[in-house]
Design an enzyme around this catalytic site. Structure first.
Site, PDB file in Angstrom:
ATOM      1  N   THR A  59       0.825  -1.217   0.000  1.00 26.61           N
ATOM      2  CA  THR A  59       0.000   0.000   0.000  1.00 26.61           C
ATOM      3  C   THR A  59       0.849   1.253   0.000  1.00 26.61           C
ATOM      4  O   THR A  59       0.454   2.286  -0.519  1.00 26.61           O
ATOM      5  CB  THR A  59      -0.923  -0.026   1.241  1.00 26.61           C
ATOM      6  OG1 THR A  59      -1.803  -1.134   1.091  1.00 26.61           O
ATOM      7  CG2 THR A  59      -1.728   1.235   1.392  1.00 26.61           C
ATOM      8  N   SER A  88       1.388  -7.505  -0.808  1.00 31.50           N
ATOM      9  CA  SER A  88       2.057  -8.520   0.020  1.00 31.50           C
ATOM     10  C   SER A  88       1.143  -9.675   0.414  1.00 31.50           C
ATOM     11  O   SER A  88       1.609 -10.703   0.891  1.00 31.50           O
ATOM     12  CB  SER A  88       2.688  -7.895   1.268  1.00 31.50           C
ATOM     13  OG  SER A  88       1.753  -7.705   2.290  1.00 31.50           O
ATOM     14  N   THR A 101       1.653  -4.270   4.328  1.00 31.06           N
ATOM     15  CA  THR A 101       1.489  -4.548   5.755  1.00 31.06           C
ATOM     16  C   THR A 101       0.928  -5.946   6.032  1.00 31.06           C
ATOM     17  O   THR A 101       1.127  -6.485   7.117  1.00 31.06           O
ATOM     18  CB  THR A 101       0.524  -3.531   6.412  1.00 31.06           C
ATOM     19  OG1 THR A 101      -0.764  -3.643   5.803  1.00 31.06           O
ATOM     20  CG2 THR A 101       1.028  -2.112   6.303  1.00 31.06           C
ATOM     21  N   ASP A 102       0.213  -6.520   5.039  1.00 27.87           N
ATOM     22  CA  ASP A 102      -0.554  -7.745   5.336  1.00 27.87           C
ATOM     23  C   ASP A 102       0.310  -8.909   5.801  1.00 27.87           C
ATOM     24  O   ASP A 102      -0.093  -9.668   6.680  1.00 27.87           O
ATOM     25  CB  ASP A 102      -1.365  -8.174   4.101  1.00 27.87           C
ATOM     26  CG  ASP A 102      -2.570  -7.264   3.864  1.00 27.87           C
ATOM     27  OD1 ASP A 102      -2.932  -6.500   4.776  1.00 27.87           O
ATOM     28  OD2 ASP A 102      -3.154  -7.336   2.769  1.00 27.87           O
TER      29      ASP A 102
HETATM   30  N1  ASP Z   1      -2.707  -5.532   0.780  1.00 29.54           N
HETATM   31  C1  ASP Z   1      -1.679  -4.572   1.094  1.00 29.54           C
HETATM   32  C2  ASP Z   1      -0.346  -5.308   1.118  1.00 29.54           C
HETATM   33  O1  ASP Z   1      -0.101  -6.003   2.045  1.00 29.54           O
HETATM   34  C3  ASP Z   1      -1.970  -3.951   2.388  1.00 29.54           C
HETATM   35  C4  ASP Z   1      -0.972  -2.953   2.879  1.00 29.54           C
HETATM   36  O2  ASP Z   1       0.135  -2.830   2.406  1.00 29.54           O
HETATM   37  O3  ASP Z   1      -1.340  -2.250   3.843  1.00 29.54           O
HETATM   38  O4  ASP Z   1       0.417  -5.176   0.195  1.00 29.54           O
END
Ligand code: ASP
Length: 327
Positions: A24, A70, A103-104
């Site tokens: 993100t 991710s 973050t995931d």
């Molecule tokens: N779906 C995103 C990822 O993990 C979520 C994020 O980065 O906050 O790439």
């Protein structure tokens, strides 16, 4: 041209390497108000750096290693990242490395790197909960903080910095789905705080872990150990475990209730798995973790999330069998 005699004694200013991997932090939405309907992993590492005024003029090298949301990260990505970091850490001109990530699965990547790299220089992971287009974008500040930490004298180990808090890679866990302040070190608390560009250290930096040296001599494993997570819950049975055993699973993690308790029906199936040579690890499904080991079977991992325990078991299998089995 004659060289300046002072060049010979001028110390090399170490550079910070920034490896972009997506997430993100590199995401774009159609509107500045949209914090959920965005596309992850679009901006390059170079673009992320260019958007932060405080990074201009610093000795930085930005490289786009891969570009993924991710949630879709693969073992091949983890391998590629470890290789890139191993080579970066060996470079005398690199003082520290920053990895931008989603973050995931950040807690899994952080644990993988903690477990497999000897990070005697800081390897700092960072991410964002809001896309780069958001009114509330947290990526630029997190990236600035990550570079500050990567340049901090004496820092080492796999670290993560988000929302002004520094976490050890092996203690990191995502505890919130949406809020900007989404990460925790659970019982341990943060290692440090980033305040107005200053690092306020609260605990010692993690000692660089004993990396899985066996991996250094391997090409990427052709076949990674297949490890799955099964959950203990009301109404649990052993059927999922039986199906996984029939399909050839190599290891199992049970996401246990409370302080590591497992439904008796599931436990019976897990014992069968062990009898068939499939190792089992136990982690708690409690969001803030902190399981106190009661010595019961299956062996417990104290503070790891179930997803991190899965990485731990993959590492143990890769390490114990040695290259032969997975090549
Ligand atoms: N779906 C995103 C990822 O993990 C979520 C994020 O980065 O906050 O790439």
């Amino acid at each position: 041209m004659a060289s300046n005699p002072s060049d010979a004694v001028r110390p090399i200013v170490p550079c910070t390497l920034i490896l972009g991997t997506g997430g993100t932090i590199a995401g774009n939405a159609g509107s500045a108000h949209d914090n959920v309907g965005y596309r992850s992993a679009e901006r390059t590492a170079q673009e992320l750096v260019a958007a932060v005024p405080g990074l201009q003029g610093l000795p930085l090298e930005a490289v786009q290693l891969f570009q993924t949301d991710s949630k879709d990260i693969t073992h091949a990505h983890w391998w590629q990242l470890r290789e890139a970091l191993r080579h970066a850490l060996a470079r005398p001109d690199v003082g520290g490395v920053v990895v931008t990530h989603g973050t995931d699965t950040l807690e899994e990547t952080a644990y993988w790197l903690h477990r497999t790299l000897h990070a005697d220089k800081p390897v700092v992971l960072t991410a964002a909960m809001r896309p780069a287009t958001s009114l509330q974008a947290d990526g630029p500040q997190n990236l600035l903080d990550a570079v500050t930490l990567a340049r901090q004298a004496g820092a080492c180990g796999v670290l993560a910095v988000l929302a002004g808090r520094v976490h050890a890679g092996h203690e990191l866990r995502k505890v919130r789905a949406y809020r900007v302040d989404a990460f925790s070190s659970a019982d341990e608390g943060p290692l440090a705080l980033l305040e107005e560009g200053q690092v306020r250290q609260l605990r010692a930096w993690p000692a660089p872990a004993d990396a899985l040296a066996v991996l250094d001599d391997m090409a990427e494993p052709a076949q990674w150990p297949w490890v799955e997570v099964v959950h203990s819950h009301g109404g649990a049975s052993g059927r999922a475990v039986e199906a996984l055993l029939s399909a050839g699973v190599d290891g199992l993690v049970v996401a246990a209730t409370g302080n590591g308790t497992v439904h008796q029906s599931l436990l019976a199936a897990l014992r069968l798995a062990e009898q068939r040579g499939v190792p089992v690890l136990r982690a708690t499904r409690c969001v803030l973790g902190g399981l106190v080991d009661d010595g019961a079977w299956p062996p417990a991992v104290r503070a790891l999330t179930p997803a991190q325990a899965r990485v731990e078991l993959v590492c143990r299998l890769l390490g114990s069998a040695g290259p032969a089995q997975w090549r």
